[in-house]
Design a protein around this motif. Structure first.
Motif, PDB file in Angstrom:
ATOM      1  N   LYS A  48      50.966 -17.039  46.025  1.00  0.00           N
ATOM      2  CA  LYS A  48      52.324 -17.556  46.213  1.00  0.00           C
ATOM      3  C   LYS A  48      52.436 -18.546  47.361  1.00  0.00           C
ATOM      4  O   LYS A  48      53.525 -19.028  47.657  1.00  0.00           O
ATOM      5  CB  LYS A  48      53.284 -16.398  46.484  1.00  0.00           C
ATOM      6  CG  LYS A  48      53.182 -15.307  45.444  1.00  0.00           C
ATOM      7  CD  LYS A  48      54.011 -14.092  45.767  1.00  0.00           C
ATOM      8  CE  LYS A  48      53.640 -12.937  44.852  1.00  0.00           C
ATOM      9  NZ  LYS A  48      54.527 -11.792  45.016  1.00  0.00           N
ATOM     10  N   LYS A  49      51.313 -18.825  48.019  1.00  0.00           N
ATOM     11  CA  LYS A  49      51.400 -19.658  49.221  1.00  0.00           C
ATOM     12  C   LYS A  49      50.699 -20.993  49.085  1.00  0.00           C
ATOM     13  O   LYS A  49      49.624 -21.107  48.489  1.00  0.00           O
ATOM     14  CB  LYS A  49      50.768 -18.928  50.415  1.00  0.00           C
ATOM     15  CG  LYS A  49      51.585 -17.783  50.932  1.00  0.00           C
ATOM     16  CD  LYS A  49      51.007 -17.286  52.247  1.00  0.00           C
ATOM     17  CE  LYS A  49      51.769 -16.067  52.714  1.00  0.00           C
ATOM     18  NZ  LYS A  49      51.143 -15.448  53.879  1.00  0.00           N
ATOM     19  N   PHE A  54      53.872 -22.648  53.102  1.00  0.00           N
ATOM     20  CA  PHE A  54      55.079 -22.498  52.297  1.00  0.00           C
ATOM     21  C   PHE A  54      54.874 -21.295  51.389  1.00  0.00           C
ATOM     22  O   PHE A  54      53.937 -21.254  50.594  1.00  0.00           O
ATOM     23  CB  PHE A  54      55.338 -23.763  51.461  1.00  0.00           C
ATOM     24  CG  PHE A  54      56.612 -23.673  50.652  1.00  0.00           C
ATOM     25  CD1 PHE A  54      56.580 -23.309  49.304  1.00  0.00           C
ATOM     26  CD2 PHE A  54      57.845 -23.947  51.240  1.00  0.00           C
ATOM     27  CE1 PHE A  54      57.743 -23.217  48.558  1.00  0.00           C
ATOM     28  CE2 PHE A  54      59.021 -23.862  50.494  1.00  0.00           C
ATOM     29  CZ  PHE A  54      58.971 -23.497  49.159  1.00  0.00           C
ATOM     30  N   ASP A  55      55.750 -20.317  51.513  1.00  0.00           N
ATOM     31  CA  ASP A  55      55.639 -19.096  50.732  1.00  0.00           C
ATOM     32  C   ASP A  55      56.704 -19.091  49.652  1.00  0.00           C
ATOM     33  O   ASP A  55      57.905 -19.013  49.955  1.00  0.00           O
ATOM     34  CB  ASP A  55      55.813 -17.895  51.679  1.00  0.00           C
ATOM     35  CG  ASP A  55      55.493 -16.589  50.991  1.00  0.00           C
ATOM     36  OD1 ASP A  55      55.284 -15.586  51.704  1.00  0.00           O
ATOM     37  OD2 ASP A  55      55.460 -16.551  49.742  1.00  0.00           O
ATOM     38  N   CYS A  56      56.281 -19.152  48.394  1.00  0.00           N
ATOM     39  CA  CYS A  56      57.247 -19.197  47.291  1.00  0.00           C
ATOM     40  C   CYS A  56      58.096 -17.937  47.189  1.00  0.00           C
ATOM     41  O   CYS A  56      59.217 -17.984  46.678  1.00  0.00           O
ATOM     42  CB  CYS A  56      56.525 -19.447  45.966  1.00  0.00           C
ATOM     43  SG  CYS A  56      55.817 -21.095  45.866  1.00  0.00           S
ATOM     44  N   GLU A  96      66.275 -14.979  31.784  1.00  0.00           N
ATOM     45  CA  GLU A  96      66.421 -14.823  33.230  1.00  0.00           C
ATOM     46  C   GLU A  96      65.438 -13.819  33.809  1.00  0.00           C
ATOM     47  O   GLU A  96      65.658 -13.278  34.875  1.00  0.00           O
ATOM     48  CB  GLU A  96      67.860 -14.398  33.575  1.00  0.00           C
ATOM     49  CG  GLU A  96      68.883 -15.494  33.285  1.00  0.00           C
ATOM     50  CD  GLU A  96      68.556 -16.819  33.972  1.00  0.00           C
ATOM     51  OE1 GLU A  96      68.485 -17.835  33.263  1.00  0.00           O
ATOM     52  OE2 GLU A  96      68.363 -16.834  35.191  1.00  0.00           O
ATOM     53  N   GLU A  97      64.340 -13.561  33.114  1.00  0.00           N
ATOM     54  CA  GLU A  97      63.359 -12.618  33.671  1.00  0.00           C
ATOM     55  C   GLU A  97      62.776 -13.213  34.949  1.00  0.00           C
ATOM     56  O   GLU A  97      62.561 -14.421  35.043  1.00  0.00           O
ATOM     57  CB  GLU A  97      62.262 -12.300  32.641  1.00  0.00           C
ATOM     58  CG  GLU A  97      61.083 -13.234  32.610  1.00  0.00           C
ATOM     59  CD  GLU A  97      61.293 -14.456  31.736  1.00  0.00           C
ATOM     60  OE1 GLU A  97      62.445 -14.751  31.399  1.00  0.00           O
ATOM     61  OE2 GLU A  97      60.313 -15.124  31.413  1.00  0.00           O
ATOM     62  N   THR A  98      62.509 -12.386  35.942  1.00  0.00           N
ATOM     63  CA  THR A  98      62.068 -12.912  37.231  1.00  0.00           C
ATOM     64  C   THR A  98      60.606 -13.327  37.159  1.00  0.00           C
ATOM     65  O   THR A  98      59.784 -12.679  36.528  1.00  0.00           O
ATOM     66  CB  THR A  98      62.240 -11.865  38.339  1.00  0.00           C
ATOM     67  OG1 THR A  98      61.718 -10.637  37.857  1.00  0.00           O
ATOM     68  CG2 THR A  98      63.692 -11.699  38.719  1.00  0.00           C
ATOM     69  N   GLY A  99      60.296 -14.419  37.852  1.00  0.00           N
ATOM     70  CA  GLY A  99      58.929 -14.887  37.919  1.00  0.00           C
ATOM     71  C   GLY A  99      58.212 -14.230  39.078  1.00  0.00           C
ATOM     72  O   GLY A  99      58.821 -13.571  39.918  1.00  0.00           O
ATOM     73  N   SER A 100      56.904 -14.425  39.133  1.00  0.00           N
ATOM     74  CA  SER A 100      56.121 -13.768  40.173  1.00  0.00           C
ATOM     75  C   SER A 100      55.985 -14.621  41.432  1.00  0.00           C
ATOM     76  O   SER A 100      55.373 -14.188  42.393  1.00  0.00           O
ATOM     77  CB  SER A 100      54.714 -13.482  39.636  1.00  0.00           C
ATOM     78  OG  SER A 100      54.025 -14.722  39.463  1.00  0.00           O
ATOM     79  N   ASP A 101      56.532 -15.828  41.432  1.00  0.00           N
ATOM     80  CA  ASP A 101      56.423 -16.771  42.543  1.00  0.00           C
ATOM     81  C   ASP A 101      55.024 -17.343  42.731  1.00  0.00           C
ATOM     82  O   ASP A 101      54.771 -18.059  43.696  1.00  0.00           O
ATOM     83  CB  ASP A 101      56.860 -16.157  43.896  1.00  0.00           C
ATOM     84  CG  ASP A 101      58.283 -15.642  43.883  1.00  0.00           C
ATOM     85  OD1 ASP A 101      58.517 -14.574  44.481  1.00  0.00           O
ATOM     86  OD2 ASP A 101      59.141 -16.290  43.266  1.00  0.00           O
ATOM     87  N   LYS A 102      54.099 -17.036  41.837  1.00  0.00           N
ATOM     88  CA  LYS A 102      52.743 -17.566  42.005  1.00  0.00           C
ATOM     89  C   LYS A 102      52.730 -19.053  41.690  1.00  0.00           C
ATOM     90  O   LYS A 102      53.368 -19.494  40.736  1.00  0.00           O
ATOM     91  CB  LYS A 102      51.762 -16.841  41.082  1.00  0.00           C
ATOM     92  CG  LYS A 102      51.480 -15.441  41.537  1.00  0.00           C
ATOM     93  CD  LYS A 102      50.416 -14.774  40.690  1.00  0.00           C
ATOM     94  CE  LYS A 102      50.257 -13.335  41.156  1.00  0.00           C
ATOM     95  NZ  LYS A 102      49.401 -12.559  40.287  1.00  0.00           N
ATOM     96  N   ILE A 103      51.968 -19.783  42.474  1.00  0.00           N
ATOM     97  CA  ILE A 103      51.916 -21.236  42.290  1.00  0.00           C
ATOM     98  C   ILE A 103      51.020 -21.563  41.094  1.00  0.00           C
ATOM     99  O   ILE A 103      49.875 -21.114  41.023  1.00  0.00           O
ATOM    100  CB  ILE A 103      51.399 -21.930  43.562  1.00  0.00           C
ATOM    101  CG1 ILE A 103      52.382 -21.661  44.725  1.00  0.00           C
ATOM    102  CG2 ILE A 103      51.239 -23.436  43.335  1.00  0.00           C
ATOM    103  CD1 ILE A 103      51.894 -22.128  46.073  1.00  0.00           C
ATOM    104  N   ALA A 123      45.151 -12.135  54.854  1.00  0.00           N
ATOM    105  CA  ALA A 123      46.358 -11.440  54.424  1.00  0.00           C
ATOM    106  C   ALA A 123      46.501 -11.415  52.911  1.00  0.00           C
ATOM    107  O   ALA A 123      47.241 -10.638  52.354  1.00  0.00           O
ATOM    108  CB  ALA A 123      47.584 -12.093  55.050  1.00  0.00           C
ATOM    109  N   LEU A 124      45.780 -12.316  52.252  1.00  0.00           N
ATOM    110  CA  LEU A 124      45.908 -12.406  50.799  1.00  0.00           C
ATOM    111  C   LEU A 124      44.917 -11.473  50.115  1.00  0.00           C
ATOM    112  O   LEU A 124      43.889 -11.126  50.663  1.00  0.00           O
ATOM    113  CB  LEU A 124      45.637 -13.840  50.332  1.00  0.00           C
ATOM    114  CG  LEU A 124      46.557 -14.920  50.897  1.00  0.00           C
ATOM    115  CD1 LEU A 124      45.955 -16.291  50.623  1.00  0.00           C
ATOM    116  CD2 LEU A 124      47.938 -14.827  50.300  1.00  0.00           C
ATOM    117  N   GLN A 125      45.228 -11.100  48.892  1.00  0.00           N
ATOM    118  CA  GLN A 125      44.298 -10.280  48.120  1.00  0.00           C
ATOM    119  C   GLN A 125      43.287 -11.214  47.472  1.00  0.00           C
ATOM    120  O   GLN A 125      43.600 -11.871  46.494  1.00  0.00           O
ATOM    121  CB  GLN A 125      45.062  -9.505  47.019  1.00  0.00           C
ATOM    122  CG  GLN A 125      46.125  -8.568  47.542  1.00  0.00           C
ATOM    123  CD  GLN A 125      45.517  -7.511  48.432  1.00  0.00           C
ATOM    124  OE1 GLN A 125      44.510  -6.914  48.105  1.00  0.00           O
ATOM    125  NE2 GLN A 125      46.155  -7.280  49.567  1.00  0.00           N
TER     126      GLN A 125
END
Lengths: 203, 422
Positions: free
Chosen positions: B17-18, B33-35, B55-62, B348-350
């Motif tokens: 997401k970053k 920038f963190d989505c 309107e399903e929520t997205g995962s914010d992944k780029i 910090a990321l997986q």
């Protein structure tokens, strides 16, 4: 050995097939790789080598049971006509029908053939860019208006006015020789016709 | 999902997401920038009343990002359907956050930097104004299959789009309804495109079929083709054991002398160079083996190759071309400072996504609709021949009405069954 005519009742299939689904179709990688001699053997046999290589000049997109192909075949004997049909049983019917007609009348119907394919996706695999005319025909007014709207708005097509179509041999047959066309006639429906010409980009 | 790009003196990487931009020369604070902390879509009553699941929520992944030619602008798009536009000078700043209709797979800026184009999963391409950063996107062209890659040609003349149906389409940018040509030749989805710098008529494409092809895009003519798997294999090795590997990235050096190719889940990079002759040709030059599988790679303005790896210890490697080979410059102060600047964010990321293939699901499963139909037809014809002698009436060109044929069928059955059994 005579090839008997196929009977429609063994080839019935519902009218709608999802063109976005991943059905397996055979299609050439590109138009240059397409072997048309399989479909039109008489036009590509050895004794024809002195003539210019034949090309498909008419395409019936969604040819159904092949009514239009059979009707047009004797009218354009030296030009190749291809029917594209997405449904398994129906395309097989047309292929069987053409085979049977060719066997019954030697030399005739050699210029028509049918391919099972998804024209929306694979037309560019079979055909290179060309000029020409698009004939649209439907008995549903809404569909007609929709087609007219989109073709008219498309910058690469202009509508051919009715006055120019007076002597056209195709349009007089469009509404009458296909299965759908005959059904419309029986039910007293109306045929809506629109023809468009491919033009150069103005830019 | 991870990606890497060079933006002037910044090295830009996206992971999950970053988006993290690290300066390669000066020790400046990285821009992050963190989505997941980005602007949410404003709720409007019309959308709330929809019950179609849109309107399903997205995962914010780029999902994709792009860097403009002058390195002054960057754009990213994420799984929550955002399109974020940034400026990089004098400092990094969000210019606008807009919304796309469907998830995108590819973004590209025009050379003029007046628009950024987005290709989506349903096959559509939209252009978004940069000059008017709040303006909604305009639909430009569409394919009938998921778009996987997009590029523009020099002087913004053509837009080239590649899809899952093996097609590469070349369209006029200012009138995209006008298709100039198709580049047809790949046997599987086309996963990457590059208009290589320094070669204005060329297009390079990579596919799930494991090949890279070179085209003269204006005519659609194929010039060269390479099987990346064959280039990798040792002569004595077991061919066929390696699972098919799609070409996941094709990068070109700014001078136009080198091309680097990455295939998914393959721990090496294939390099190509230019061979001068009567005609300029691209030839394989060397293969660099990596300690881990790469996530992405890019050339920087100095022509050095940066590779992002799926590894916490060595997230980056940098290679320079000296004489005739590519050397890993592990002592480079720039590499060290970049790795250091990225480390706190990286840890910090997986770091585990690299093992999964992002392309396996794009291969089509073949359902042979014809096979079972043909079997049944064979059986029917055999049965008809067995009950033979009774030729069915051929209807000729006209139609037989349904009523007639049903009667005929019944008649035959009652006549032929006792015959068959005796």
């Amino acid at each position: 050995m005579s090839v008997s005519m196929p009977q429609k009742r063994y080839y019935r299939q519902r009218a709608h097939s999802n063109p976005m689904a991943d059905h397996t179709f055979e299609y050439p990688v590109c138009p240059e790789d397409m072997d048309w001699s399989q479909l039109y053997p008489e036009f590509f046999s050895d004794h024809q080598s002195t003539k210019k290589a034949a090309q498909v000049e008419f395409a019936d997109i969604g040819c159904g049971y092949g009514g239009l192909l059979v009707e047009l075949s004797p009218l354009f004997p030296n030009q190749l006509i291809l029917g594209l049909e997405i449904r398994v049983k129906v395309s097989d019917y047309v292929q069987d029908r053409i085979r049977s007609l060719r066997a019954a009348e030697t030399g005739s119907y050699q210029n028509i053939a049918c391919l099972r394919s998804n024209a929306m996706k694979y037309l560019p695999n079979f055909f290179s860019k060309g000029q020409g005319l698009v004939y649209t025909n439907t008995d549903v007014e809404e569909v007609h208006l929709w087609m007219v709207k989109h073709f008219s708005e498309h910058l690469l097509f202009t509508r051919v006015p009715d006055a120019e179509l007076v002597d056209d041999v195709i349009i007089s047959r469009l509404g009458t020789c296909t299965e759908e066309g005959k059904k419309v006639q029986r039910n007293g429906g109306k045929n809506y016709l629109a023809v468009f010409r491919r033009v150069e980009d103005q830019n | 999902m991870a990606a890497l790009g060079a933006c002037g003196e910044w090295l830009v990487s996206t992971y999950e997401k970053k988006l993290i931009a690290v300066h390669t020369k000066k020790s400046r604070e990285p821009f992050v920038f963190d989505c997941s902390a980005a602007e949410q879509k404003p709720k409007d009553t019309e959308a709330d009343n929809k019950s179609d699941g849109s309107e399903e929520t997205g995962s914010d992944k780029i999902l994709a990002f792009a860097i403009s030619s002058s390195a002054k602008l960057v754009a990213l798009t994420d799984d929550t359907k955002r399109l974020v536009l940034f400026r990089c000078e004098p400092s990094w700043q969000v210019i606008s956050t807009r919304w796309v209709v469907r998830r995108c797979t590819s973004l590209v800026f025009t050379e003029a930097e007046d628009e950024v184009w987005a290709a989506d999963k349903s096959g559509d391409v939209y252009s978004f104004s940069v000059v008017e950063p709040q303006k909604t996107g305009e639909l430009k062209l569409g394919h009938l299959s998921m778009l996987l890659s997009m590029t523009l040609t020099p002087n913004d003349k053509y837009v080239i789009t590649a899809d899952r149906d093996e097609k590469i389409r070349v369209s006029h940018l200012r009138s995209p309804h006008n298709i100039q040509a198709f580049c047809l030749g790949h046997l599987e989805f086309v996963s990457s495109l590059l208009a290589p710098p320094g070669h204005p008529q060329w297009l390079l494409s990579g596919s799930g079929d494991g090949t890279m092809k070179l085209w003269e895009y204006e005519s659609g003519r194929r010039l060269q083709s390479w099987d990346l798997k064959q280039l990798r294999d040792m002569p004595n090795s077991d061919t066929g054991k390696e699972k098919r590997s799609a070409v996941s990235r094709i990068a070109g050096s700014p001078g136009g002398h080198h091309v680097a190719v990455q295939c998914e889940r393959v721990p090496s990079v294939q390099l190509f160079g230019m061979e001068q002759g009567t005609e300029e040709r691209l030839v394989p030059s060397s293969r660099v083996t990596l300690p881990h599988c790469p996530l992405d790679l890019t050339f920087d303005p100095q022509g050095r190759l940066w590779v992002m790896l799926d590894s916490r210890e060595t997230p980056f490697l940098m290679y320079t071309h000296t004489q005739d080979s590519w050397q890993c410059d592990s002592e480079s102060p720039e590499l060290k400072s970049v790795t250091e600047a990225l480390r706190p964010h990286w840890e910090a990321l997986q770091v585990s996504a690299g093992l999964e293939s992002q392309f396996q699901h794009l291969y089509k499963a073949n359902f042979d609709n014809m096979a079972s139909y043909r079997e049944k037809k064979q059986q029917r014809l055999q049965q008809q021949n067995e009950h033979g002698g009774k030729k069915k009436r051929g209807p000729g060109k006209g139609q037989q009405s349904n009523g007639d044929s049903k009667k005929a069928k019944k008649g035959n059955q009652s006549g032929s069954v006792p015959k068959a059994s005796s």
